[in-house]
Each structure stands twice: as C-alpha cells, then as structure tokens.
Design an enzyme around this catalytic site. Sequence first.
Site, PDB file in Angstrom:
ATOM      1  N   GLY A  81       0.785  -1.221   0.000  1.00 43.45           N
ATOM      2  CA  GLY A  81       0.000   0.000   0.000  1.00 43.45           C
ATOM      3  C   GLY A  81       0.818   1.274   0.000  1.00 43.45           C
ATOM      4  O   GLY A  81       1.510   1.579   0.980  1.00 43.45           O
ATOM      5  N   GLU A 129      -2.911   6.681  -2.269  1.00 38.19           N
ATOM      6  CA  GLU A 129      -4.002   7.170  -1.435  1.00 38.19           C
ATOM      7  C   GLU A 129      -5.004   7.946  -2.291  1.00 38.19           C
ATOM      8  O   GLU A 129      -4.687   8.326  -3.427  1.00 38.19           O
ATOM      9  CB  GLU A 129      -3.449   8.057  -0.313  1.00 38.19           C
ATOM     10  CG  GLU A 129      -2.534   7.293   0.635  1.00 38.19           C
ATOM     11  CD  GLU A 129      -2.104   8.120   1.842  1.00 38.19           C
ATOM     12  OE1 GLU A 129      -2.485   9.307   1.911  1.00 38.19           O
ATOM     13  OE2 GLU A 129      -1.400   7.565   2.703  1.00 38.19           O
ATOM     14  N   PRO A 130      -6.207   8.187  -1.764  1.00 33.68           N
ATOM     15  CA  PRO A 130      -7.246   8.857  -2.562  1.00 33.68           C
ATOM     16  C   PRO A 130      -6.799  10.184  -3.173  1.00 33.68           C
ATOM     17  O   PRO A 130      -7.164  10.500  -4.304  1.00 33.68           O
ATOM     18  CB  PRO A 130      -8.389   9.059  -1.558  1.00 33.68           C
ATOM     19  CG  PRO A 130      -8.218   7.950  -0.580  1.00 33.68           C
ATOM     20  CD  PRO A 130      -6.739   7.750  -0.451  1.00 33.68           C
ATOM     21  N   GLY A 141      -1.844  10.093  -5.528  1.00 34.53           N
ATOM     22  CA  GLY A 141      -1.484   8.961  -6.361  1.00 34.53           C
ATOM     23  C   GLY A 141      -0.009   9.028  -6.699  1.00 34.53           C
ATOM     24  O   GLY A 141       0.844   8.493  -6.002  1.00 34.53           O
ATOM     25  N   SER A 142       0.313   9.758  -7.783  1.00 29.95           N
ATOM     26  CA  SER A 142       1.716   9.925  -8.154  1.00 29.95           C
ATOM     27  C   SER A 142       2.461  10.799  -7.145  1.00 29.95           C
ATOM     28  O   SER A 142       3.681  10.698  -7.009  1.00 29.95           O
ATOM     29  CB  SER A 142       1.811  10.544  -9.559  1.00 29.95           C
ATOM     30  OG  SER A 142       1.206   9.692 -10.515  1.00 29.95           O
ATOM     31  N   ILE A 170      -5.573  -0.703  -3.964  1.00 27.89           N
ATOM     32  CA  ILE A 170      -4.608  -1.679  -3.459  1.00 27.89           C
ATOM     33  C   ILE A 170      -4.981  -3.082  -3.923  1.00 27.89           C
ATOM     34  O   ILE A 170      -6.080  -3.570  -3.639  1.00 27.89           O
ATOM     35  CB  ILE A 170      -4.532  -1.637  -1.918  1.00 27.89           C
ATOM     36  CG1 ILE A 170      -4.278  -0.212  -1.430  1.00 27.89           C
ATOM     37  CG2 ILE A 170      -3.472  -2.604  -1.414  1.00 27.89           C
ATOM     38  CD1 ILE A 170      -3.045   0.441  -1.993  1.00 27.89           C
ATOM     39  N   GLN A 204      -9.745  -4.910 -34.027  1.00 30.79           N
ATOM     40  CA  GLN A 204     -10.064  -4.498 -35.396  1.00 30.79           C
ATOM     41  C   GLN A 204      -9.942  -5.667 -36.371  1.00 30.79           C
ATOM     42  O   GLN A 204     -10.754  -5.808 -37.292  1.00 30.79           O
ATOM     43  CB  GLN A 204      -9.133  -3.358 -35.816  1.00 30.79           C
ATOM     44  CG  GLN A 204      -9.624  -2.550 -37.000  1.00 30.79           C
ATOM     45  CD  GLN A 204     -10.827  -1.697 -36.668  1.00 30.79           C
ATOM     46  OE1 GLN A 204     -11.118  -1.473 -35.504  1.00 30.79           O
ATOM     47  NE2 GLN A 204     -11.538  -1.240 -37.680  1.00 30.79           N
ATOM     48  N   GLU A 226       1.248   1.407 -11.103  1.00 37.23           N
ATOM     49  CA  GLU A 226       2.664   1.499 -10.726  1.00 37.23           C
ATOM     50  C   GLU A 226       3.376   2.631 -11.469  1.00 37.23           C
ATOM     51  O   GLU A 226       4.522   2.503 -11.895  1.00 37.23           O
ATOM     52  CB  GLU A 226       3.381   0.159 -10.924  1.00 37.23           C
ATOM     53  CG  GLU A 226       2.838  -0.911  -9.988  1.00 37.23           C
ATOM     54  CD  GLU A 226       3.705  -2.145  -9.911  1.00 37.23           C
ATOM     55  OE1 GLU A 226       4.943  -2.015  -9.992  1.00 37.23           O
ATOM     56  OE2 GLU A 226       3.146  -3.238  -9.755  1.00 37.23           O
ATOM     57  N   SER A 264       2.077   6.435 -17.607  1.00 37.99           N
ATOM     58  CA  SER A 264       3.048   6.637 -18.689  1.00 37.99           C
ATOM     59  C   SER A 264       3.705   8.002 -18.572  1.00 37.99           C
ATOM     60  O   SER A 264       4.900   8.160 -18.869  1.00 37.99           O
ATOM     61  CB  SER A 264       2.344   6.503 -20.048  1.00 37.99           C
ATOM     62  OG  SER A 264       1.963   5.168 -20.278  1.00 37.99           O
TER      63      SER A 264
END
Length: 379
Positions: free
Chosen positions: A124, A127-128, A131-132, A157, A336, A363, A366
């Site tokens: 963990g 968190e809300p 994030g990054s 998580i 396609q 994780e 990009s």
Amino acid sequence: MDKEVRENIAMITKMVGDIGKKFIEPHRKQWDDEQVFPVEVFKKLGAYGLMGVLVPEKYGGAGMGYHEYVTVIVELAKYDPALALSLAAHNSLCTNHILMFGNEAQKQRWLPKLATAEWIGAWGLTEPNTGSDAGNMMTTAVKDGDAWVLNGTKTFITHGNSGDIAVIMARTGKPGDKKGATAFVIERGNPGMQKGRKEDKLGMRASETTEMVFTDCRVPATDVLGEPGAGFVQALQVLDGGRISIAALGLGIAEGALEAAIAYAKERHQFGKPIAAFQGISFKLADMATKVAAARQLINNAVVRKNNHMKVTRQSAMAKYYASEIAVEVATDAVQVFGGYGYSKLFPVEKFYRDAKLCTIGEGTSEVQKIVIAKDLLS
C-alpha cells in the site's frame, strides 16, 4: 542467457500453459463478469513455486531470476492478465519489499508463507488524494511506546481485502520529506486494519482492487522494514523492479492479442480467401509483431541489468512505458482484425482490450515514466 535459464523458461512456459488450460480458461469469463478473485488458483501457482519466483530457496522460494519471472507473467497474461497482475503485485511489491529490506528474522517469519501462497500479499502506497504525489501521503504513523499507531486510508490496493499480509507506507515525518515515510508490515487480523470499498473496474476484474482503512492500527516496532524514515526511498527501489513486472504484463497482453489475431486472420475467410491474405490485415499484423518484438527487447535490457544488480531506473521505466502503450495499441488492432467478433465476449481480444489500459496507469502512469526517464537522462 545460460542453459539453465533457458531450461527454466521452457519449463515455466509449459507449466503455466498446463495450469492455464486446466484451471483458468474454463472459468475466465465468469471471474471477469463477477469480479471473482480466485484465491484457489494462486494456491496452485504457489505449489509450483510461481508465487515466490525471486525468493531464495532457503526461504521457500524458487530462487530464480528476472528472466524466469518475466516469463511467468507473460505466459500467465496470455490466459488472464488479471491473474498475472495479481501474481506480479504479490511477487514484486509485497514479497520483494520484505526480501529487499527485511532483517533475517522478518524474512524467516514472512517469506516462506508468501513464497508458497499460504499467504497472499498486498502493498500500500497510493491514497485517494496522493497517487503519483506519494510524498504527500496522508496516512500517518505515530510512535507510542514500543509500537506505532497508523491512521489513514490507502486506495487502489491489489488484494487489499483478501491479502493476509500487507506492506504499508505511512508518513512518520513532514509531508514532502523524502525521509518522512516508513514501511510497516501488517498481518490480517490486526483490529486496526479494516476492509475497504472494492473497486468496480473496466478491466483486470479478477484481480481484487480495494481500499484499506487504518484506524488506530497498532504495529509493533519489530514489524518496521528497515529504519524509520526510509520507507519512501525503499518504495522507489521496489517500484524499479515493479515496473519490469508491469512491462512484462503489457508484453503478455500484446503477445496474447497478436497470437489470437494471427490465428483468426488465417481462419476467417472473406471473398474466397483468408483475411490474412489482404494487405490491410497483413500489414496490421506486421506492425503489431514489430511493436511486440521491440517491447521484448526493452524488457530484456532491463532484466539483464536487474539480474546483474545494476541500476535499472531508466531502463525499467522505458520498458514499462513502451510495453504498456503498445499493449493498448496491439489489443486495439487485434479487436479491429476480429471485426464485429472482436467486440464480443466470445473471443479473448475483447478482454485484452479492456485489461491493457491498466498497464499505462498502474505502478506509475506513462506520464510519470517519462518524468523518470527524463530525470535520469538529465541527471
């Protein structure tokens, strides 16, 4: 790559193929539709040593390297990317964090249970509202005698509710301080760790994703990984390896989608010949195959460095960034090629299409990978 590694890869490919055909394919659609996390499959994977690929044999693991580990994820992703994601999170995040930074007593205590899948692991950080921006996490840990008391919420998580053990990063210093976070190991059953909301997701639906809630959660000081304040630095090192896992996941999705598209293009006939005979389709397959080959080379480059204990920050970020993006592109092209049937749940490419997008987000997005790559280039 030496002979032993090649033999291990061949063994793993067959092993995962056997497990996939017997235990995954018959249930894949139901698990996806109903968001079932099939713990029993991970017990079988654990029995074959695939839940502790990187863990040394003395701790009950397979004692293999990253070439073998990537093979497990790639081959499993061809059957169900959601299960490959869960295996990656268990191996490279929770288990690997303990392997990298636990003391001997902690390794002896937890790794054998994780390596055999007696216990499923969670990790963990997110968190809300952070994030990054993990450096500003709001989950806190305050020292109280011979224990720490955690309060806060983690989100997105993997195995947050079903996991038997979790490595949790909590802030023990000021927000934004690189030495202000600490890693704690918390076992299920701790009354201060509650199950949280389960996410209803677009893809990767058989991989459980939930909140984890901590309310006056007391953790003994003996269950801190490394030194207090070292958690954020540890997490960054763990994520270097984790990026290789997600890159492998993207590669597995892309390879699975490509293989399905090639088979369908040979079988599907229009205007008296297989659609593979039409340049519009054959060129699309050629582009897809080229992207897959390039992703594999980037991953191999990171793997070689990782196995040789070299810095892999830039290489793993490049592999994760590229493999994630081409997973989306190749899965889209596979849909396609299938035409209307690609939009149907009768065929696997629809699921590859939905599952692929997570690789560009989980994780580290990009965009974050580009930041990591540029920072390393310019340092």
